[in-house]
Design an enzyme around this catalytic site. Sequence first.
Site, PDB file in Angstrom:
ATOM      1  N   TRP A  64       9.350 -12.670  12.493  1.00 44.92           N
ATOM      2  CA  TRP A  64       8.713 -13.974  12.304  1.00 44.92           C
ATOM      3  C   TRP A  64       7.251 -13.738  11.951  1.00 44.92           C
ATOM      4  O   TRP A  64       6.556 -12.961  12.614  1.00 44.92           O
ATOM      5  CB  TRP A  64       8.849 -14.790  13.587  1.00 44.92           C
ATOM      6  CG  TRP A  64       8.239 -16.153  13.562  1.00 44.92           C
ATOM      7  CD1 TRP A  64       8.335 -17.070  12.575  1.00 44.92           C
ATOM      8  CD2 TRP A  64       7.447 -16.754  14.595  1.00 44.92           C
ATOM      9  NE1 TRP A  64       7.641 -18.227  12.924  1.00 44.92           N
ATOM     10  CE2 TRP A  64       7.092 -18.050  14.159  1.00 44.92           C
ATOM     11  CE3 TRP A  64       7.019 -16.312  15.855  1.00 44.92           C
ATOM     12  CZ2 TRP A  64       6.318 -18.911  14.927  1.00 44.92           C
ATOM     13  CZ3 TRP A  64       6.256 -17.167  16.624  1.00 44.92           C
ATOM     14  CH2 TRP A  64       5.910 -18.456  16.165  1.00 44.92           C
TER      15      TRP A  64
ATOM     16  N   ASP B 253      11.303 -11.843  22.738  1.00 47.76           N
ATOM     17  CA  ASP B 253      11.092 -13.224  22.312  1.00 47.76           C
ATOM     18  C   ASP B 253      12.464 -13.897  22.252  1.00 47.76           C
ATOM     19  O   ASP B 253      13.332 -13.487  21.492  1.00 47.76           O
ATOM     20  CB  ASP B 253      10.420 -13.240  20.936  1.00 47.76           C
ATOM     21  CG  ASP B 253       9.965 -14.643  20.528  1.00 47.76           C
ATOM     22  OD1 ASP B 253      10.205 -15.596  21.295  1.00 47.76           O
ATOM     23  OD2 ASP B 253       9.378 -14.782  19.443  1.00 47.76           O
TER      24      ASP B 253
ATOM     25  N   LYS C  18      13.987 -25.578  20.518  1.00 48.53           N
ATOM     26  CA  LYS C  18      15.233 -25.722  19.773  1.00 48.53           C
ATOM     27  C   LYS C  18      16.362 -26.232  20.652  1.00 48.53           C
ATOM     28  O   LYS C  18      17.044 -27.194  20.308  1.00 48.53           O
ATOM     29  CB  LYS C  18      15.632 -24.382  19.142  1.00 48.53           C
ATOM     30  CG  LYS C  18      14.937 -24.069  17.830  1.00 48.53           C
ATOM     31  CD  LYS C  18      13.506 -23.628  18.025  1.00 48.53           C
ATOM     32  CE  LYS C  18      12.848 -23.245  16.712  1.00 48.53           C
ATOM     33  NZ  LYS C  18      11.432 -22.849  16.908  1.00 48.53           N
TER      34      LYS C  18
END
Length: 399
Positions: free
Chosen positions: A130, A211, A246
Site C-alpha cells: 500500500w 497490518d 471496511k
Amino acid sequence: MFDHIPAYPGDPILSLNEDFQLDPRPNKVNLSIGIYFDDAGKLPVMDAVRHAETALLGAIGPRSYLPMAGLPLYRDAAQALVFGADHEARAAGRIATLQTIGGSGALKVGADFLKRYFPASQIWISDPSWENHRVVFEGAGLTVNTYPYYDEHTGGLRFADMIDTIGRLPEQSIVLLHACCHNPTGVDLSPAQWAELVPVLQRRKLIAFVDMAYQGFGASLEEDAACVRLLADAGVPLIVASSFSKNFSLYGERCGALSVVCKSKEEAARVLGQLMSAVRANYSNPPTHGARLVANVLSDTSLRASWEAELATMRERILAMRGTIHEGLAGRVDEVMRARYVAQRGMFTYTGLSEAQVERLRSEYAVYVLRSGRMCVAGLNASNAGYVASSIAAVVAGA
C-alpha cells in the site's frame, strides 16, 4: 514567507477518486478507491451498526475527552477480535492495546514508537505494498526498504525470494506483513507459508509489524487472524495495526487499534504508557462515537451475530464478482491474466494491465483503476461487471 513551498502532488488513490467524481459520463465505474460498495453501487450501512447508533441517539449524554488509550470496552473488544477472546496472552495481560484514529493512525503511532525505541532499526515492506505504508514510516523517520513479494508473470507470490531476503535481515529489523487480503495485489501467504516464515523471523530476531485492515474479507474473521495468533503463540516480537473501516463500513469514523504483544504484564504496562505518549504527541486522544458503535456491537450477542452474518454476505459478494469477471474474460484474455481474479482474494486484484492500458480504460471506457493495475473488486456489481470485462478485453486486444 512561503514562496519556497512546492505544490503537493496529491495521493494517487484519492486524486483518481476525485477525477472520477468529476467525470460526467453516465457509464463510469470506480474501481480505484478501497471502499466496499453493495450490489446497488452504494456504501452500505450495516444493520447492526444502524441498531447500535439508534440506541446511542436515545441516550445522548456529555462527550468528554476519552483517555489517551481510548475507550476501554472498545480496546478489549478490538483485542479479542484480533487475538481471540481466550488467547493466553490476553489472559496474562501481555497485550498492550490502544484505540487509534483508523488503521493509518495505528501505523503512525507504531512507527513513532519503533523509531524512538529502536532508532537503528530499518523497516522492510512488501514489493509492492500500500503506497501510504512508505509515506507513514518515512514520515516517522524510518528507512524503508522492500522485500520480494509479487510475481508479475504469474500473478502469484515470490515466496522463496521473500523468505531468502527476510532470512538475511539484520537483527531487530522490522518486517511489515499483511495479515490477509494483501493491498494492493490480493496475493496472500498460505497457512503453510506462514508456518515456514515464523521460524525465520524467530531465528533472525526480527520485529513483525502486521497490518490487518481487512479482517473478515478474506476467508473468515477467524481464519484471517490466524497468522497473527500464530506469531503471538510463537513468541515473535509482534505489533498489530487493525481497522474497522471496511468490516464495519465505518470509514469516516476512523476506528482503529494498535496492539503490542509483550513478554509480561509489567512489560505491557510500560509499552502501553509509551504508546500513549506517542498518541499525546500526535492527537492527544481518539474520538468517541465510532468506538462506542463498534464496542456496543461486539459486546452484544444479537448485534454481533447480525454483524458477522452481514460481513459474510459482503465477503461472498466479492467472491461472486471475482467469479463473474473471471467468466466474462473467458476466451478474451490469456489464462494467466484471467486466473488472477479467482486466485487472489479480498477487495483488490492486480489485473496485470499496463499503465497504457489503464489509461485507455479510463479515457475511453470510463473505468477507473490505479495506474499499477490494481482493481477494487468490491466496486463491481451485477450491472457493471460485464461492461468492465468487455472494456478490459478491448484494451488488452488493443481494439
